[in-house]
Design a protein around this motif. Sequence first.
Motif, short mmCIF file in Angstrom:
data_model
loop_
_atom_site.label_atom_id
_atom_site.label_comp_id
_atom_site.label_asym_id
_atom_site.label_seq_id
_atom_site.Cartn_x
_atom_site.Cartn_y
_atom_site.Cartn_z
N ASP A 38 0.83 -1.21 0.00
CA ASP A 38 0.00 0.00 0.00
C ASP A 38 0.86 1.26 0.00
O ASP A 38 0.58 2.23 -0.72
CB ASP A 38 -0.92 0.02 1.22
CG ASP A 38 -2.07 -0.98 1.11
OD1 ASP A 38 -2.33 -1.45 -0.02
OD2 ASP A 38 -2.69 -1.29 2.14
N ARG A 39 1.92 1.25 0.79
CA ARG A 39 2.76 2.44 0.91
C ARG A 39 3.60 2.68 -0.35
O ARG A 39 3.84 3.84 -0.72
CB ARG A 39 3.65 2.34 2.15
CG ARG A 39 2.85 2.46 3.44
CD ARG A 39 3.72 2.50 4.67
NE ARG A 39 2.90 2.64 5.87
CZ ARG A 39 3.38 2.74 7.11
NH1 ARG A 39 4.69 2.72 7.32
NH2 ARG A 39 2.57 2.87 8.14
N VAL A 40 4.01 1.61 -0.99
CA VAL A 40 4.76 1.77 -2.25
C VAL A 40 3.82 2.33 -3.32
O VAL A 40 4.20 3.21 -4.09
CB VAL A 40 5.37 0.43 -2.70
CG1 VAL A 40 5.95 0.55 -4.11
CG2 VAL A 40 6.47 -0.01 -1.73
N GLU A 41 2.60 1.83 -3.35
CA GLU A 41 1.62 2.36 -4.31
C GLU A 41 1.32 3.83 -4.03
O GLU A 41 1.16 4.63 -4.97
CB GLU A 41 0.34 1.51 -4.27
CG GLU A 41 0.53 0.11 -4.84
CD GLU A 41 -0.70 -0.77 -4.68
OE1 GLU A 41 -1.58 -0.42 -3.84
OE2 GLU A 41 -0.78 -1.81 -5.37
N SER A 137 15.65 -6.65 -3.98
CA SER A 137 14.64 -5.95 -4.79
C SER A 137 14.24 -4.64 -4.12
O SER A 137 14.09 -3.61 -4.79
CB SER A 137 13.41 -6.86 -4.97
OG SER A 137 12.43 -6.23 -5.76
N TYR A 138 14.08 -4.69 -2.81
CA TYR A 138 13.71 -3.48 -2.06
C TYR A 138 14.79 -2.42 -2.16
O TYR A 138 14.51 -1.23 -2.40
CB TYR A 138 13.46 -3.83 -0.59
CG TYR A 138 13.40 -2.63 0.32
CD1 TYR A 138 12.29 -1.80 0.33
CD2 TYR A 138 14.48 -2.31 1.14
CE1 TYR A 138 12.24 -0.68 1.14
CE2 TYR A 138 14.44 -1.21 1.97
CZ TYR A 138 13.31 -0.39 1.97
OH TYR A 138 13.28 0.73 2.78
N THR A 143 16.84 2.77 -3.76
CA THR A 143 17.90 3.55 -4.39
C THR A 143 17.34 4.43 -5.50
O THR A 143 17.69 5.61 -5.63
CB THR A 143 18.99 2.63 -4.95
OG1 THR A 143 19.59 1.90 -3.87
CG2 THR A 143 20.08 3.42 -5.67
N ALA A 144 16.46 3.85 -6.31
CA ALA A 144 15.83 4.61 -7.40
C ALA A 144 14.97 5.74 -6.85
O ALA A 144 14.96 6.86 -7.38
CB ALA A 144 15.00 3.68 -8.28
N ASN A 204 7.06 -0.95 -9.15
CA ASN A 204 6.13 -1.94 -9.69
C ASN A 204 6.75 -3.33 -9.71
O ASN A 204 6.06 -4.33 -9.45
CB ASN A 204 5.68 -1.52 -11.09
CG ASN A 204 4.76 -0.33 -11.08
OD1 ASN A 204 4.06 -0.09 -10.10
ND2 ASN A 204 4.75 0.45 -12.14
N ARG A 205 8.05 -3.40 -10.02
CA ARG A 205 8.73 -4.70 -9.99
C ARG A 205 8.79 -5.25 -8.56
O ARG A 205 8.60 -6.44 -8.34
CB ARG A 205 10.14 -4.55 -10.56
CG ARG A 205 10.20 -4.58 -12.07
CD ARG A 205 11.64 -4.72 -12.58
NE ARG A 205 12.33 -3.44 -12.56
CZ ARG A 205 12.31 -2.58 -13.56
NH1 ARG A 205 11.63 -2.84 -14.66
NH2 ARG A 205 12.98 -1.43 -13.48
#
Length: 212
Positions: A38-41, A137-138, A143-144, A204-205
């Motif tokens: 939810d927080r990434v979205e 992955s996180y 970093t991005a 998204n990845r």
Amino acid sequence: MPYFIAIFLSVSLLSGCQTAYYSAMEKVGVYKRDIMVDRVEDANQAQQNAQKQFTSALEGLKALNQFDGGDLESAYKDIDSQYKNSEAAVNNVNDRIAAIEDVANAMFDEWQQELALYKSATLKRDSQRKLQTTKLSYNKMLTAMKRAEKKMEPVLDTLRDNTLYLKHNLNAAAIGSLQGQFTSLQTEISGAIRDMNRAIAESNRFIGHLKK
């Protein structure tokens, strides 16, 4: 109360509140992994909103460059509004990234601690492998996000400079002096949007990885 003690207590209280929040959510079937998604979205949406606001600010400065008589006070208010909206958009992105880091730390700490509870060596190895790949992955996503976050600061700096200059120099000559800022701002916004798009793609990845 000494300053550093006040800071320590504030951080401790915040950490305690977050821990209580995660525990309460888990009791109703919402786990840290779900909160992370939810927080990434939310961060993705915040970045998209920032992109739109930066584009709007660029259009505002472009219109100012083409100013050919009229209400200088109105021109200043428009640029000031664009700056304030951009600042709010950037602060929102910063807050969203901080919220992701908070739940990530809690999730990975819990995952690491729970490895010690396994009796099956096979399941433990598999869980440990998944923990490592999820962290990779996180970290790539974070970093991005941090790179994009850093690119937003020059945009705000340029907008702030324009706003302050106009505030104290409301005349046609001042507007002429700002014309050179347009190219600089255009380059800064293009770079920020490019990095935000990359961060969104990484997000998204990462979400796809968590949902596997």
